[in-house]
Design a protein around this motif. Structure first.
Motif, PDB file in Angstrom:
ATOM      1  N   VAL A 111     -21.585  33.401  51.665  1.00  0.00           N
ATOM      2  CA  VAL A 111     -20.394  33.605  52.476  1.00  0.00           C
ATOM      3  C   VAL A 111     -19.623  32.289  52.491  1.00  0.00           C
ATOM      4  N   VAL A 112     -18.287  32.376  52.352  1.00  0.00           N
ATOM      5  CA  VAL A 112     -17.422  31.192  52.435  1.00  0.00           C
ATOM      6  C   VAL A 112     -16.394  31.423  53.528  1.00  0.00           C
ATOM      7  N   GLU A 113     -15.751  30.340  53.995  1.00  0.00           N
ATOM      8  CA  GLU A 113     -14.887  30.426  55.169  1.00  0.00           C
ATOM      9  C   GLU A 113     -13.479  30.911  54.915  1.00  0.00           C
ATOM     10  N   SER A 114     -12.974  30.873  53.659  1.00  0.00           N
ATOM     11  CA  SER A 114     -11.575  31.281  53.425  1.00  0.00           C
ATOM     12  C   SER A 114     -11.366  31.674  51.963  1.00  0.00           C
ATOM     13  N   LEU A 115     -10.150  32.149  51.694  1.00  0.00           N
ATOM     14  CA  LEU A 115      -9.778  32.514  50.323  1.00  0.00           C
ATOM     15  C   LEU A 115      -9.789  31.284  49.413  1.00  0.00           C
ATOM     16  N   ALA A 116      -9.304  30.153  49.929  1.00  0.00           N
ATOM     17  CA  ALA A 116      -9.280  28.928  49.132  1.00  0.00           C
ATOM     18  C   ALA A 116     -10.692  28.502  48.740  1.00  0.00           C
ATOM     19  N   ALA A 117     -11.628  28.597  49.663  1.00  0.00           N
ATOM     20  CA  ALA A 117     -13.015  28.234  49.366  1.00  0.00           C
ATOM     21  C   ALA A 117     -13.626  29.213  48.359  1.00  0.00           C
ATOM     22  N   ALA A 118     -13.264  30.489  48.478  1.00  0.00           N
ATOM     23  CA  ALA A 118     -13.774  31.490  47.540  1.00  0.00           C
ATOM     24  C   ALA A 118     -13.247  31.232  46.129  1.00  0.00           C
ATOM     25  N   LYS A 119     -11.952  30.911  46.027  1.00  0.00           N
ATOM     26  CA  LYS A 119     -11.373  30.613  44.711  1.00  0.00           C
ATOM     27  C   LYS A 119     -12.008  29.366  44.097  1.00  0.00           C
ATOM     28  N   ALA A 120     -12.273  28.355  44.937  1.00  0.00           N
ATOM     29  CA  ALA A 120     -12.901  27.134  44.433  1.00  0.00           C
ATOM     30  C   ALA A 120     -14.307  27.420  43.909  1.00  0.00           C
ATOM     31  N   LEU A 121     -15.015  28.342  44.554  1.00  0.00           N
ATOM     32  CA  LEU A 121     -16.370  28.691  44.125  1.00  0.00           C
ATOM     33  C   LEU A 121     -16.353  29.574  42.878  1.00  0.00           C
ATOM     34  N   LEU A 122     -15.447  30.558  42.855  1.00  0.00           N
ATOM     35  CA  LEU A 122     -15.412  31.502  41.737  1.00  0.00           C
ATOM     36  C   LEU A 122     -14.747  30.938  40.488  1.00  0.00           C
ATOM     37  N   PHE A 123     -13.750  30.086  40.674  1.00  0.00           N
ATOM     38  CA  PHE A 123     -12.987  29.546  39.548  1.00  0.00           C
ATOM     39  C   PHE A 123     -12.958  28.023  39.597  1.00  0.00           C
ATOM     40  N   PRO A 124     -14.072  27.368  39.304  1.00  0.00           N
ATOM     41  CA  PRO A 124     -14.081  25.902  39.359  1.00  0.00           C
ATOM     42  C   PRO A 124     -13.194  25.327  38.254  1.00  0.00           C
ATOM     43  N   PRO A 125     -12.608  24.143  38.487  1.00  0.00           N
ATOM     44  CA  PRO A 125     -11.767  23.542  37.452  1.00  0.00           C
ATOM     45  C   PRO A 125     -12.621  23.169  36.240  1.00  0.00           C
ATOM     46  N   PRO A 126     -12.046  23.251  35.042  1.00  0.00           N
ATOM     47  CA  PRO A 126     -12.820  22.900  33.846  1.00  0.00           C
ATOM     48  C   PRO A 126     -13.135  21.405  33.852  1.00  0.00           C
ATOM     49  N   PRO A 127     -14.256  21.015  33.265  1.00  0.00           N
ATOM     50  CA  PRO A 127     -14.604  19.590  33.234  1.00  0.00           C
ATOM     51  C   PRO A 127     -13.611  18.808  32.378  1.00  0.00           C
ATOM     52  N   VAL A 128     -13.325  17.601  32.811  1.00  0.00           N
ATOM     53  CA  VAL A 128     -12.398  16.737  32.090  1.00  0.00           C
ATOM     54  C   VAL A 128     -13.186  15.946  31.061  1.00  0.00           C
ATOM     55  N   GLU A 129     -12.780  16.064  29.811  1.00  0.00           N
ATOM     56  CA  GLU A 129     -13.454  15.335  28.743  1.00  0.00           C
ATOM     57  C   GLU A 129     -12.835  13.950  28.619  1.00  0.00           C
ATOM     58  N   GLU A 130     -13.675  12.939  28.670  1.00  0.00           N
ATOM     59  CA  GLU A 130     -13.190  11.581  28.519  1.00  0.00           C
ATOM     60  C   GLU A 130     -13.239  11.205  27.046  1.00  0.00           C
ATOM     61  N   LYS A 131     -12.122  10.700  26.555  1.00  0.00           N
ATOM     62  CA  LYS A 131     -12.051  10.304  25.159  1.00  0.00           C
ATOM     63  C   LYS A 131     -12.130   8.788  25.064  1.00  0.00           C
ATOM     64  N   LEU A 132     -12.807   8.316  24.052  1.00  0.00           N
ATOM     65  CA  LEU A 132     -12.860   6.887  23.815  1.00  0.00           C
ATOM     66  C   LEU A 132     -11.531   6.417  23.256  1.00  0.00           C
ATOM     67  N   ALA A 133     -11.172   5.190  23.525  1.00  0.00           N
ATOM     68  CA  ALA A 133      -9.891   4.650  23.077  1.00  0.00           C
ATOM     69  C   ALA A 133      -9.767   4.675  21.560  1.00  0.00           C
ATOM     70  N   GLU A 134     -10.858   4.490  20.846  1.00  0.00           N
ATOM     71  CA  GLU A 134     -10.791   4.457  19.387  1.00  0.00           C
ATOM     72  C   GLU A 134     -10.493   5.834  18.786  1.00  0.00           C
ATOM     73  N   TRP A 135     -10.681   6.896  19.555  1.00  0.00           N
ATOM     74  CA  TRP A 135     -10.435   8.246  19.047  1.00  0.00           C
ATOM     75  C   TRP A 135      -9.089   8.797  19.492  1.00  0.00           C
ATOM     76  N   ASP A 136      -8.264   7.998  20.159  1.00  0.00           N
ATOM     77  CA  ASP A 136      -6.982   8.488  20.645  1.00  0.00           C
ATOM     78  C   ASP A 136      -6.023   8.869  19.532  1.00  0.00           C
ATOM     79  N   SER A 137      -6.058   8.157  18.427  1.00  0.00           N
ATOM     80  CA  SER A 137      -5.155   8.477  17.323  1.00  0.00           C
ATOM     81  C   SER A 137      -5.957   8.543  16.026  1.00  0.00           C
ATOM     82  N   PRO A 138      -5.571   9.412  15.113  1.00  0.00           N
ATOM     83  CA  PRO A 138      -6.318   9.524  13.862  1.00  0.00           C
ATOM     84  C   PRO A 138      -6.103   8.295  12.985  1.00  0.00           C
ATOM     85  N   ALA A 139      -7.118   7.971  12.221  1.00  0.00           N
ATOM     86  CA  ALA A 139      -7.013   6.851  11.298  1.00  0.00           C
ATOM     87  C   ALA A 139      -6.334   7.344  10.023  1.00  0.00           C
TER      88      ALA A 139
END
Length: 106
Positions: free
Chosen positions: A37-65
């Motif tokens: 059980v969650v307290e509101s619609l916002a909490a339900a949406k956060a549980l059901l639809f979590p944000p996708p993980p942010v992929e961290e890119k290394l600086a050397e891979w920012d542009s193609p060689a």
């Protein structure tokens, strides 16, 4: 999974009472089972639809060689385009550079 409002009366749209508590249910293949059980619609949406993980890119891979030069499939610069046009205009009908040659046939 789904979020069902815990309110009186017939089931209505989720947006109708956004501050009402929600039952989180999971489908078992034959029926919906309450798993929390969650307290509101916002909490339900956060549980059901979590944000996708942010992929961290290394600086050397920012542009193609890229290798030296402009490459075969890249647009030529205006200077290269003028050179190409000038060299194409200087070629004769037989594809050779220089002055046009006379045909051996009359």
């Amino acid at each position: 999974m789904r979020a069902v409002p815990l309110t009186e009366g017939p089931r209505r749209g989720a947006h109708v009472e956004p501050n009402a508590p929600r039952a989180i249910q999971e489908w078992t293949g034959t029926e919906w089972v309450t798993v929390g059980v969650v307290e509101s619609l916002a909490a339900a949406k956060a549980l059901l639809f979590p944000p996708p993980p942010v992929e961290e890119k290394l600086a050397e891979w920012d542009s193609p060689a890229l290798g030296k030069g402009r490459g075969r499939h890249r647009k030529p610069s205006p200077a290269e385009e003028r050179e190409r046009s000038a060299s194409a205009a200087g070629k004769s009908e037989n594809g050779q550079g220089g002055p046009p040659q006379e045909s051996p046939w009359p």
